[in-house]
Enzyme design. Sequence first.
Site, PDB file in Angstrom:
ATOM      1  N   LYS A   1       0.841  -1.214   0.000  1.00 56.90           N
ATOM      2  CA  LYS A   1       0.000   0.000   0.000  1.00 56.90           C
ATOM      3  C   LYS A   1       0.870   1.256   0.000  1.00 56.90           C
ATOM      4  CE  LYS A   1      -3.971  -1.692  -0.135  1.00 56.90           C
ATOM      5  NZ  LYS A   1      -4.386  -2.621   0.923  1.00 56.90           N
TER       6      LYS A   1
ATOM      7  N   GLY B   1     -10.546   3.474  -0.606  1.00 59.61           N
ATOM      8  CA  GLY B   1     -11.815   2.876  -0.197  1.00 59.61           C
ATOM      9  C   GLY B   1     -11.771   2.193   1.161  1.00 59.61           C
TER      10      GLY B   1
ATOM     11  N   GLN C   1      -6.829  -2.867   7.736  1.00 58.06           N
ATOM     12  CA  GLN C   1      -7.439  -1.547   7.894  1.00 58.06           C
ATOM     13  C   GLN C   1      -7.659  -1.185   9.370  1.00 58.06           C
ATOM     14  OE1 GLN C   1     -10.720  -1.532   5.055  1.00 58.06           O
ATOM     15  NE2 GLN C   1      -9.324  -2.020   3.405  1.00 58.06           N
TER      16      GLN C   1
ATOM     17  N   CYS D   1      -6.436 -22.020  -6.573  1.00 61.99           N
ATOM     18  CA  CYS D   1      -5.915 -21.591  -5.276  1.00 61.99           C
ATOM     19  C   CYS D   1      -7.108 -21.401  -4.362  1.00 61.99           C
ATOM     20  CB  CYS D   1      -5.106 -20.305  -5.410  1.00 61.99           C
ATOM     21  SG  CYS D   1      -6.082 -18.939  -6.012  1.00 61.99           S
TER      22      CYS D   1
HETATM   23  P1  ATP Z   1     -11.432  -2.341  -2.508  1.00 64.35           P
HETATM   24  O1  ATP Z   1     -12.771  -2.962  -2.367  1.00 64.35           O
HETATM   25  O2  ATP Z   1     -11.476  -0.964  -3.114  1.00 64.35           O
HETATM   26  O3  ATP Z   1     -10.460  -3.228  -3.193  1.00 64.35           O
HETATM   27  P2  ATP Z   1     -10.577  -3.309   0.044  1.00 64.35           P
HETATM   28  O4  ATP Z   1     -11.523  -3.173   1.155  1.00 64.35           O
HETATM   29  O5  ATP Z   1     -10.442  -4.607  -0.651  1.00 64.35           O
HETATM   30  O6  ATP Z   1     -10.877  -2.136  -1.028  1.00 64.35           O
HETATM   31  P3  ATP Z   1      -7.724  -3.167   0.210  1.00 64.35           P
HETATM   32  O7  ATP Z   1      -7.610  -4.152  -0.876  1.00 64.35           O
HETATM   33  O8  ATP Z   1      -6.973  -3.304   1.474  1.00 64.35           O
HETATM   34  O9  ATP Z   1      -9.199  -2.882   0.661  1.00 64.35           O
HETATM   35  O10 ATP Z   1      -7.354  -1.742  -0.401  1.00 64.35           O
HETATM   36  C1  ATP Z   1      -7.602  -0.563   0.292  1.00 64.35           C
HETATM   37  C2  ATP Z   1      -7.618   0.573  -0.718  1.00 64.35           C
HETATM   38  O11 ATP Z   1      -6.346   0.668  -1.364  1.00 64.35           O
HETATM   39  C3  ATP Z   1      -8.598   0.341  -1.844  1.00 64.35           C
HETATM   40  O12 ATP Z   1      -9.903   0.741  -1.506  1.00 64.35           O
HETATM   41  C4  ATP Z   1      -8.007   1.162  -2.944  1.00 64.35           C
HETATM   42  O13 ATP Z   1      -8.345   2.520  -2.801  1.00 64.35           O
HETATM   43  C5  ATP Z   1      -6.518   0.994  -2.723  1.00 64.35           C
HETATM   44  N1  ATP Z   1      -5.998  -0.112  -3.552  1.00 64.35           N
HETATM   45  C6  ATP Z   1      -5.904  -1.413  -3.234  1.00 64.35           C
HETATM   46  N2  ATP Z   1      -5.377  -2.141  -4.245  1.00 64.35           N
HETATM   47  C7  ATP Z   1      -5.141  -1.257  -5.247  1.00 64.35           C
HETATM   48  C8  ATP Z   1      -4.594  -1.372  -6.580  1.00 64.35           C
HETATM   49  N3  ATP Z   1      -4.208  -2.550  -7.074  1.00 64.35           N
HETATM   50  N4  ATP Z   1      -4.493  -0.250  -7.315  1.00 64.35           N
HETATM   51  C9  ATP Z   1      -4.880   0.961  -6.821  1.00 64.35           C
HETATM   52  N5  ATP Z   1      -5.394   1.114  -5.591  1.00 64.35           N
HETATM   53  C10 ATP Z   1      -5.524   0.034  -4.810  1.00 64.35           C
END
Ligand code: ATP
Length: 490
Positions: free
Chosen positions: A262, A284, A293, A451
């Site tokens: 991240k 998000g 988170q 997987c």
């Molecule tokens: P999301 O539903 O948006 O994937 P999430 O609850 O799965 O969010 P995470 O995967 O931990 O949470 O990611 C948190 C935030 O980091 C995401 O909401 C997004 O804004 C950002 N993020 C995660 N992966 C990517 C990516 N591959 N490219 C750009 N931003 C990302």
Amino acid sequence: MTAESDLIILRQAPEIHLKAPGTRRHFTRILQRNLRRALEDIPHRLATAQGRLLLRTTERERALEILPRVFGVSTFSPVVAEVEPELEAIVDGVRRHFTEVVRGRTYAVRCKRQGTKRVSATRIEREAGAALNGPGKVNLDAPDVTVRIDLQEDRAWLFSERRRGAGGLPLGVQGRTLVLLSGGFDSAVAAWYLMRRGAATDFVFCNLGGPTHEAMVAAIARRLAGDWAHGTRPRLYVVDFEAVVEDLRASLPGDMWQIVLKRLMYRAAEAVAARSGAEALVTGEALSQVSSQTLSNLQTIDAAATLPVLRPLIGFDKQEITDRARAIGTFELCERVPEFCALTEQPPLVESRTSRIERAEGALDPAILQQAIDSLCERDPLAADDGPDGVAGEGEGIFVDRIPEGATVIDCQPPEAYRRWHWPGAENHPADTLLQTFADWPSDREYVLYCQRGSNSAVIAERMQRAGFRARAFRGGVDRLKKQGRISTG
Ligand code: ATP
Ligand code: MG
């Protein structure tokens, strides 16, 4: 506009009316611009009157579909009839157009008079109300139907519906933000909330999963840009994170991957923001939704950014987010996107200390991230021919829903999971090592990878395909495969 055109009355968000006159005029002008763009494919005319907007169009139904997606419109009413501003004509119009509407229901008649002194509003309400009595029954406190008469100098407008608009403020009244768009439900909904407060948005996507993942995210960006961004033209920036993830996987312990990943994404996003002129990053995250988170982890991630990081969903429940995703039209698109992650099933740290993470990051090669940033790709989500070459938008060609006869089945789970259960005859090659080894495998076979959830195997299958192998991933991972095993054996 011809005489047969229909009138729709649009009301702006009450918030706009509280602004200073200059600001209000500015907001209204932007709203008008956005409406014109939103409606550019249909004949229409737009005017302002008494703080409202009046839309005339010959394509009423199409306009009514588009209007709920323009931010800054709080409610709107399709006018059913326009009549002379005289008592008799109004009563007659009300009887003609609303008798069937109120039949068997309760109703009230409300008249609002703009300027004209000729007829009293109370008298109009009373007489028009009497004209409907019989088919319907008067109820002034909680009527099923409210028949509204809007009395202008030269016309009277009759209507009863008051539909909800998207609310918020006109898109473009704030500066520019950059949304980190992942393909999951949350970031698309987060983008929508920022747009609703008037901020123009671009998207940055850090690609971990190859062209399939990218095509899926591009479809989400296209939906947001096409349906909601009227008046702006969002861009999608794609940063290829494959090499970044590989360096991360090789250099740091697994429980740090998610957090460091991240932080690397934020750094890439800041480089994009410098180019796009964004004043804030948007993500998000919702507090406590997943173990990455936590407040502690958000603090560690934040420390990697110098721009403010806005998280409009921080206090949302998952249910609220998915409900909203359905309403804005991103749910179906995000649902198809497997959870592409940093190729680990190991849980992330729950408590991270920034200093410790920063020290650990010293093991990474900064040139790799820089190279990813330098080869950034900028796309227009609405361009017709957009999309990486040869990708079938929805992951077709990568996934299978059945294990084909004669295929070599590869279990990409860690050995303990493989020992607990595996597909009969499957070979175990954990995801972490598989990427380094598949190049030496026989290339004349057909491979099906699975997987736990179906995402890591999709990433690997895609890389194998690019290297010339016939490889695909089983959609839905182990849970779905177990069910299929029961069906085919039982
Ligand atoms: P999301 O539903 O948006 O994937 P999430 O609850 O799965 O969010 P995470 O995967 O931990 O949470 O990611 C948190 C935030 O980091 C995401 O909401 C997004 O804004 C950002 N993020 C995660 N992966 C990517 C990516 N591959 N490219 C750009 N931003 C990302
Ligand atoms: Mg996600």
